[in-house]
Design a protein around this motif. Structure first.
Motif, PDB file in Angstrom:
ATOM      1  N   ILE A 145      -8.467   4.219  -6.573  1.00 48.96           N
ATOM      2  CA  ILE A 145      -7.703   4.029  -6.071  1.00 48.96           C
ATOM      3  C   ILE A 145      -6.438   3.936  -6.517  1.00 48.96           C
ATOM      4  O   ILE A 145      -5.284   3.685  -6.225  1.00 48.96           O
ATOM      5  N   ALA A 146      -6.746   2.933  -7.572  1.00 47.24           N
ATOM      6  CA  ALA A 146      -5.269   2.007  -8.388  1.00 47.24           C
ATOM      7  C   ALA A 146      -4.537   3.434  -8.656  1.00 47.24           C
ATOM      8  O   ALA A 146      -3.454   3.243  -8.407  1.00 47.24           O
ATOM      9  N   ALA A 147      -4.365   4.041  -9.417  1.00 47.88           N
ATOM     10  CA  ALA A 147      -4.194   5.797  -9.729  1.00 47.88           C
ATOM     11  C   ALA A 147      -3.403   6.030  -9.117  1.00 47.88           C
ATOM     12  O   ALA A 147      -2.233   6.638  -8.755  1.00 47.88           O
ATOM     13  N   ALA A 148      -4.152   6.742  -7.572  1.00 47.93           N
ATOM     14  CA  ALA A 148      -3.708   7.099  -6.387  1.00 47.93           C
ATOM     15  C   ALA A 148      -2.218   5.946  -5.876  1.00 47.93           C
ATOM     16  O   ALA A 148      -1.528   6.006  -5.426  1.00 47.93           O
ATOM     17  N   LEU A 149      -2.979   4.629  -5.652  1.00 50.75           N
ATOM     18  CA  LEU A 149      -1.883   3.698  -5.641  1.00 50.75           C
ATOM     19  C   LEU A 149      -0.365   4.436  -6.092  1.00 50.75           C
ATOM     20  O   LEU A 149       0.516   3.912  -6.017  1.00 50.75           O
ATOM     21  N   VAL A 150      -0.693   3.687  -7.785  1.00 47.56           N
ATOM     22  CA  VAL A 150       1.011   3.981  -7.962  1.00 47.56           C
ATOM     23  C   VAL A 150       1.278   4.956  -8.011  1.00 47.56           C
ATOM     24  O   VAL A 150       2.738   4.643  -8.370  1.00 47.56           O
ATOM     25  N   LEU A 151       0.905   6.396  -8.432  1.00 46.36           N
ATOM     26  CA  LEU A 151       0.971   7.721  -7.893  1.00 46.36           C
ATOM     27  C   LEU A 151       1.713   7.587  -6.669  1.00 46.36           C
ATOM     28  O   LEU A 151       3.327   8.431  -6.641  1.00 46.36           O
ATOM     29  N   LEU A 152       1.264   6.914  -5.569  1.00 48.88           N
ATOM     30  CA  LEU A 152       2.166   7.064  -4.712  1.00 48.88           C
ATOM     31  C   LEU A 152       3.285   6.672  -4.275  1.00 48.88           C
ATOM     32  O   LEU A 152       4.295   6.894  -3.459  1.00 48.88           O
TER      33      LEU A 152
END
Length: 394
Positions: free
Chosen positions: A90-97
């Protein structure tokens, strides 16, 4: 002349013997260093095969390298979110988004200004060429006489063909060459818009999976090096050096690019140049390309300034301001922020930029320096490759 004393004769004999020993030692060293032609030939063939593979499979290696740099740049942010008890995926997805949303919104807001700027470049170049011709002295040389005669012959031939066509009742067709359009040139580059979007999506997915997996590849790489504890330690040290150098390089580049972008935008706004915000973004992005980025921004901004102000002095002032900002940041701020261990030889950097630019085009200009830093970090830890690391270092 006085005859030499026994002491002087002994010293002269000793000096002669020492010179003979040095000459013999040099000859012995030279004779005991044969060149292994077979090994050298294998190294050359391996290098050529590697270069061919990198060029042939550029569509695969370029997204991999871009995602690797993105992983190095975003890993500290993801690790911070993980320490706040957020799952890594979830952290990786939030950063990329967040990065995608910020980039998309900025592009949407500045799309019209960027389009006007791109359309104005050919007009500015044509106007500058006309101004240079108008200010130049009248040319009456032999070459000009030949050109004038050729133009007259061409005009006479066209008139004759028109008369023949009118007599035979044949319609005359005139083919006009389309004017140069920067948009068409950008569209017909190495990859089109759809190809670039596909590569961007591939980089995003690779970056997400790498960030979500954490340090699993690092652990596996250390495990497959062998059962020897010494080899595992060397592998860990190499990985730590690569990670530290790349993250430091990316941090310095991001910070200096932001400084260049803000300073360029403010300077152009103070000088009254239109689309100053777009120029700031262009300057920040091109600052990632060593040497060539500053030249591109300087020349393009000077052209647009000449078109807007119709003044050669203002064009020189705008181009000089851009060059001054890049020079101060590159020669003062960047060396101060870059550590001695991660600094590169300027000659090696320039040659690397040329090589990777030839190999991968624009992407090679952006990825060349990080790749060379990885090579240097590996060479510094491998005994047989330490001369190459010393050659790349400052």
């Amino acid at each position: 002349m006085n005859a030499p004393t026994p002491e002087q004769a002994a010293e002269a004999a000793a000096l002669a013997d020492a010179r003979k020993e040095v000459a013999a030692e040099r000859e012995r060293i030279m004779l005991e260093m044969p060149v292994d032609v077979r090994s050298a030939s294998l190294v050359v063939l391996a290098v050529l095969a590697t270069v061919f593979a990198l060029r042939w499979a550029a569509e695969v290696f370029i997204p991999l390298m871009l995602s690797l740099l993105a992983v190095y740049a975003l890993s500290p942010v993801v690790d911070r979110l993980v320490r706040w008890h957020i799952p890594r995926a979830i952290a990786a997805a939030l950063v990329l988004l967040a990065i995608g949303g910020a980039t998309g919104s900025t592009g949407y807001l500045l799309a019209d200004s960027a389009g006007q700027l791109v359309d104005s470049l050919p007009v500015a170049a044509q106007k500058l060429r006309q101004a240079v011709r108008a200010r130049g002295p009248a040319r009456t040389g032999t070459l000009d006489t030949v050109q004038l005669a050729a133009a007259q012959l061409e005009q006479a031939a066209e008139e004759n063909s028109a008369k023949v066509a009118s007599r035979k009742g044949v319609a005359r067709v005139i083919v006009e060459k389309p004017s140069f359009n920067v948009r068409d040139y950008l569209w017909s580059g190495t990859v089109g818009l759809l190809g670039a979007a596909g590569q961007l999506a591939l980089v995003a997915f690779l970056t997400f999976f790498a960030l979500a997996s954490g340090d699993i590849f690092r652990r596996k790489l250390v495990k497959i090096t062998g059962p020897s504890l010494q080899k595992k330690k060397i592998t860990v040290h190499v990985l730590d050096d690569v990670t530290g150098h790349i993250q430091r390089y990316l941090l310095v580049q991001i910070f200096t690019s932001a400084v260049v972008g803000v300073a360029t935008g403010l300077a152009f706004w103070a000088l009254g140049l239109e689309n100053a915000a777009v120029w700031g973004i262009i300057a920040a992005v091109t600052n990632l390309i060593p040497y060539l980025g500053s030249i591109v921004v300087m020349a393009a901004s000077a052209l647009v300034a000449f078109l807007q102000f119709n003044s050669m002095e203002m064009a020189l002032l705008v181009g000089g301001a851009s060059l001054l900002i890049h020079t101060l940041v590159g020669n003062v701020l960047t060396p101060w922020l870059t550590s001695r261990s991660s600094s590169m030889n300027p000659v090696a950097v320039f040659v690397g930029v040329i090589f990777w630019g030839w190999l991968w085009g624009v992407w090679g200009l952006l990825l060349g320096i990080p790749i060379m830093m990885v090579v240097k970090a590996v060479c510094d830890r491998v005994e047989d490759l330490q001369p190459l690391g010393e050659l790349l270092g400052d």
